[in-house]
Design a protein around this motif. Structure first.
Motif, PDB file in Angstrom:
ATOM      1  N   GLY A 174      42.645  35.599  14.496  1.00  0.00           N
ATOM      2  CA  GLY A 174      42.894  34.582  13.477  1.00  0.00           C
ATOM      3  C   GLY A 174      42.948  35.150  12.077  1.00  0.00           C
ATOM      4  N   ASP A 175      42.853  36.471  11.941  1.00  0.00           N
ATOM      5  CA  ASP A 175      42.925  37.070  10.606  1.00  0.00           C
ATOM      6  C   ASP A 175      44.347  36.997  10.053  1.00  0.00           C
ATOM      7  OD1 ASP A 175      40.278  37.626  10.774  1.00  0.00           O
ATOM      8  OD2 ASP A 175      40.529  39.708  11.440  1.00  0.00           O
ATOM      9  N   THR A 176      45.308  37.110  10.942  1.00  0.00           N
ATOM     10  CA  THR A 176      46.702  36.877  10.550  1.00  0.00           C
ATOM     11  C   THR A 176      47.117  35.526  11.116  1.00  0.00           C
ATOM     12  OG1 THR A 176      47.237  39.230  10.546  1.00  0.00           O
ATOM     13  CG2 THR A 176      49.077  37.700  10.783  1.00  0.00           C
ATOM     14  N   LYS A 177      47.566  34.668  10.226  1.00  0.00           N
ATOM     15  CA  LYS A 177      47.927  33.315  10.656  1.00  0.00           C
ATOM     16  C   LYS A 177      49.373  33.264  11.124  1.00  0.00           C
ATOM     17  CE  LYS A 177      44.090  31.350   9.115  1.00  0.00           C
ATOM     18  NZ  LYS A 177      43.077  30.904  10.064  1.00  0.00           N
ATOM     19  N   CYS A 178      49.622  32.473  12.132  1.00  0.00           N
ATOM     20  CA  CYS A 178      51.001  32.288  12.594  1.00  0.00           C
ATOM     21  C   CYS A 178      51.883  31.803  11.442  1.00  0.00           C
ATOM     22  CB  CYS A 178      51.050  31.272  13.736  1.00  0.00           C
ATOM     23  SG  CYS A 178      50.078  31.747  15.180  1.00  0.00           S
ATOM     24  N   ILE A 179      51.303  30.891  10.622  1.00  0.00           N
ATOM     25  CA  ILE A 179      52.134  30.314   9.562  1.00  0.00           C
ATOM     26  C   ILE A 179      52.259  31.239   8.347  1.00  0.00           C
ATOM     27  CG2 ILE A 179      51.718  27.939  10.261  1.00  0.00           C
ATOM     28  CD1 ILE A 179      49.738  27.747   7.935  1.00  0.00           C
ATOM     29  N   ASP A 180      51.639  32.433   8.418  1.00  0.00           N
ATOM     30  CA  ASP A 180      51.932  33.409   7.371  1.00  0.00           C
ATOM     31  C   ASP A 180      53.418  33.778   7.425  1.00  0.00           C
ATOM     32  OD1 ASP A 180      49.339  33.390   6.589  1.00  0.00           O
ATOM     33  OD2 ASP A 180      48.785  35.285   7.545  1.00  0.00           O
ATOM     34  N   CYS A 181      53.952  33.839   8.632  1.00  0.00           N
ATOM     35  CA  CYS A 181      55.383  34.144   8.791  1.00  0.00           C
ATOM     36  C   CYS A 181      56.195  32.879   9.065  1.00  0.00           C
ATOM     37  CB  CYS A 181      55.591  35.138   9.921  1.00  0.00           C
ATOM     38  SG  CYS A 181      54.772  36.717   9.660  1.00  0.00           S
TER      39      CYS A 181
END
Lengths: 232, 78
Positions: free
Chosen positions: A190-197
């Motif tokens: 969860g450190d990188t969010k799907c919605i970051d991209c």
């Protein structure tokens, strides 16, 4: 001809039938005013107790079922840019693509935005009450798409778990995407969010493009917040 | 001191009947035209009134079964 296609519709009919029976009993009592004998008491018990309870129970369940539907979300006009796009068969937004999937269908808003932990249904419904409060106090008099209102935002950042319920991160095709493979551990943690991209503009483009809800028509510094804080 | 008569019992039933009709009206409206506000009102106020009216009716029945008002000046209303 009445056509019943779902459990929700069946419950609505059941609620209406029991309500009509209760109303008929009560109107009969008010008009005739019979003595309060044993038979009257029993009839009134049906009119005042059994039938209203049946109406309440069936009505509650059908009401909760109805609140899962996209049409219910769109009944507050500020949600129209989101729901109209999701329902658009020609749209290529993530919301529309998911809505065309039968697993999401007419309940696509709820399927992606509901809380799924223990008591998630209750917290989702309580948040729904907050939506209603803010709609009445802040958005009721805004433009057709919510123009003039404050930017709509989620109460908490969109969690990867909403996506990974289906996109398990285990599928080979998913893993072949370079960005997925590179950030696999971070995505799972969860450190990188799907919605970051896959940001809000990709998920709900119409809401970002029309200029409603206080948003600028084009992406500006004010709404170019990190995707983790994206509000959709 | 408040005394319970047959009239009191009948009034309780009458209030209960009218309150139930009001709560049913809310519930029917929320079923026929399910909007956010109407659903919330029906599921809260509607059910509160419905429950309250049932309690009033049961109270009236209990008072009646215990024989309240049987010897009042109005006599039996049954």
């Amino acid at each position: 001809m009445l056509k019943i296609d779902s459990t929700e519709q069946l419950l609505r009919v059941a609620a209406l039938v029991s309500a009509v029976i209760a109303v008929l009993i009560l109107i009969w009592y008010l008009l005739v005013r019979p003595p309060l004998g044993r038979s009257t008491k029993i009839v009134l018990l049906f009119g005042l107790g059994v039938m209203p309870l049946a109406t309440s129970l069936a009505g509650n369940i059908s009401g909760f079922e109805y609140t899962l539907q996209r049409s219910f979300c769109g009944s507050c006009h500020v949600m129209l840019p989101y729901t109209q796009d999701a329902a658009d068969p020609t749209s290529h937004s993530l919301a529309a693509i998911h809505s065309r999937n039968r697993a999401f269908g007419e309940e696509s808003c709820y399927t992606c935005h509901a809380d799924y932990q223990m008591f998630g249904t209750m917290t989702t419904k309580l948040n729904g009450l907050r939506h209603l409060y803010y709609y009445i106090t802040e958005y009721a008099n805004t433009g057709p798409y919510g123009e003039g209102g404050k930017p709509i935002h989620m109460y908490k950042p969109f969690q990867n778990a909403m996506c990974t319920r289906c996109h398990s991160t285990e599928a080979p095709r998913w893993g072949k995407v370079d960005d997925h493979a590179a950030a696999l551990d971070d995505i799972r943690k969860g450190d990188t969010k799907c919605i970051d991209c896959h940001s809000g503009e990709v998920i709900h483009p119409r809401a970002f493009a029309h200029g409603g809800n206080g948003r600028a028509p084009a992406r500006t510094a004010s709404n170019a917040a990190p995707a983790g804080a994206a509000k959709e | 001191m408040f005394s319970v008569t047959k009239i009191t019992i009948r009034r309780l039933v009458l209030i209960s009947t009218i309150t139930t009709l009001a709560s049913l009206a809310l519930m029917i409206a929320s079923i026929l035209a399910p909007g956010p506000l109407l659903l919330v009102v029906a599921m809260s106020l509607g059910q509160f009134f419905g429950t309250a009216s049932l309690v009033l009716y049961l109270l009236a029945i209990v008072l009646d079964l215990q024989g309240y008002g049987e010897h009042d000046e109005f006599g039996s209303l049954d």
